[in-house]
Design a protein around this motif. Structure first.
Motif, PDB file in Angstrom:
ATOM      1  N   ALA A  82       1.283  -6.349  -4.011  1.00 37.68           N
ATOM      2  CA  ALA A  82       0.540  -7.522  -4.469  1.00 37.68           C
ATOM      3  C   ALA A  82       0.241  -7.414  -5.965  1.00 37.68           C
ATOM      4  CB  ALA A  82      -0.761  -7.664  -3.688  1.00 37.68           C
ATOM      5  N   ARG A  83       0.274  -8.542  -6.649  1.00 37.57           N
ATOM      6  CA  ARG A  83      -0.031  -8.563  -8.083  1.00 37.57           C
ATOM      7  C   ARG A  83      -1.408  -7.984  -8.371  1.00 37.57           C
ATOM      8  NH1 ARG A  83       3.309 -11.465 -11.247  1.00 37.57           N
ATOM      9  NH2 ARG A  83       4.832 -12.825 -10.238  1.00 37.57           N
ATOM     10  N   GLN A  84      -2.376  -8.310  -7.520  1.00 42.32           N
ATOM     11  CA  GLN A  84      -3.754  -7.866  -7.755  1.00 42.32           C
ATOM     12  C   GLN A  84      -3.893  -6.351  -7.672  1.00 42.32           C
ATOM     13  OE1 GLN A  84      -5.551 -10.007  -4.490  1.00 42.32           O
ATOM     14  NE2 GLN A  84      -5.508  -8.229  -3.149  1.00 42.32           N
ATOM     15  N   SER A  85      -2.899  -5.668  -7.060  1.00 44.88           N
ATOM     16  CA  SER A  85      -2.955  -4.218  -6.937  1.00 44.88           C
ATOM     17  C   SER A  85      -2.458  -3.502  -8.186  1.00 44.88           C
ATOM     18  CB  SER A  85      -2.101  -3.758  -5.744  1.00 44.88           C
ATOM     19  OG  SER A  85      -2.559  -4.326  -4.543  1.00 44.88           O
ATOM     20  N   VAL A  86      -1.792  -4.246  -9.079  1.00 44.32           N
ATOM     21  CA  VAL A  86      -1.128  -3.617 -10.217  1.00 44.32           C
ATOM     22  C   VAL A  86      -1.618  -4.143 -11.562  1.00 44.32           C
ATOM     23  CG1 VAL A  86       1.102  -3.185 -11.329  1.00 44.32           C
ATOM     24  CG2 VAL A  86       0.935  -3.186  -8.836  1.00 44.32           C
TER      25      VAL A  86
END
Length: 205
Positions: A82-86
């Protein structure tokens, strides 16, 4: 200063997760991104610890919403980051590690070319098959499928910056950690990190 993005890939059974966990225990400043998957958990796996386990329909909805930094269809199941994880962690200067397959690694490098990528190899084909069987979690059909897929996965090793052979586990941990440490010492990053020190050392006075 943005954090480093580390990518670690390997064929199933090469010992990737064990190596990553051992290195992260020594490098607590690196954040491990927990992937999403549409497959069911294996024995001993826990939601939000090993993977975020969601349904195929939920995964496809996230794809449609543009929620993934990378994703791929692996052995018939989706896996993705997920984008929010990176992205927020990199922007905040935090190093992030992605434990993903070669397809996901290719997607990530197209977005962040400066990502540091490592591919892990088993010491031999018999060792790889033995490790797959020792897990005791998969049927013979699944083992045969994974062993066949390993050849395809290993054919992409040339796309990675570093190649590591996991024959002696302790040595492999040292080698992987060395890659991460050396990456932080690159000249451009060190100039940013020690800007004031360098300015003082190079001043005329």
């Amino acid at each position: 200063m943005r954090g480093n993005l580390f990518i670690v890939s390997a064929p199933s059974g090469a010992g990737k997760s064990s190596l990553v966990n051992a290195v992260l225990a020594l490098e607590p400043s690196i954040a491990l991104s927990i992937s999403f998957t549409s497959r069911g958990p294996r024995p001993g796996e826990r939601h939000a610890q090993h993977y975020h386990f969601i349904s195929k329909q939920e995964f496809e909805a996230m794809i449609g919403a543009g929620d993934f930094f990378e994703y791929a269809l692996v052995h018939g199941d989706y896996k993705g980051t997920a984008r929010q994880s990176v992205e927020p962690q990199l922007a905040a200067g935090k190093d992030v590690l992605l434990e993903i397959d070669w397809q996901g690694a290719r997607q990530v490098r197209s977005k962040i070319p400066e990502a540091i990528s490592v591919f892990i190899l088993p010491p031999s084909r018999p060792a790889l098959e033995e490790r797959m069987r020792k897990r005791g979690q998969d049927s013979e059909d699944v083992i045969a499928q994974r062993f066949s897929a390993a050849h395809e996965e290993m054919s992409h090793l040339h796309e990675f910056d570093y190649l590591l052979v996991n024959e002696d586990f302790d040595q492999a941990v040292v080698e992987m950690r060395s890659i991460f440490i050396a990456s932080r010492l690159r000249q451009q990053q060190q100039q940013q990190r020690h800007r004031d020190l360098i300015a003082g050392l190079l001043s005329a006075g």
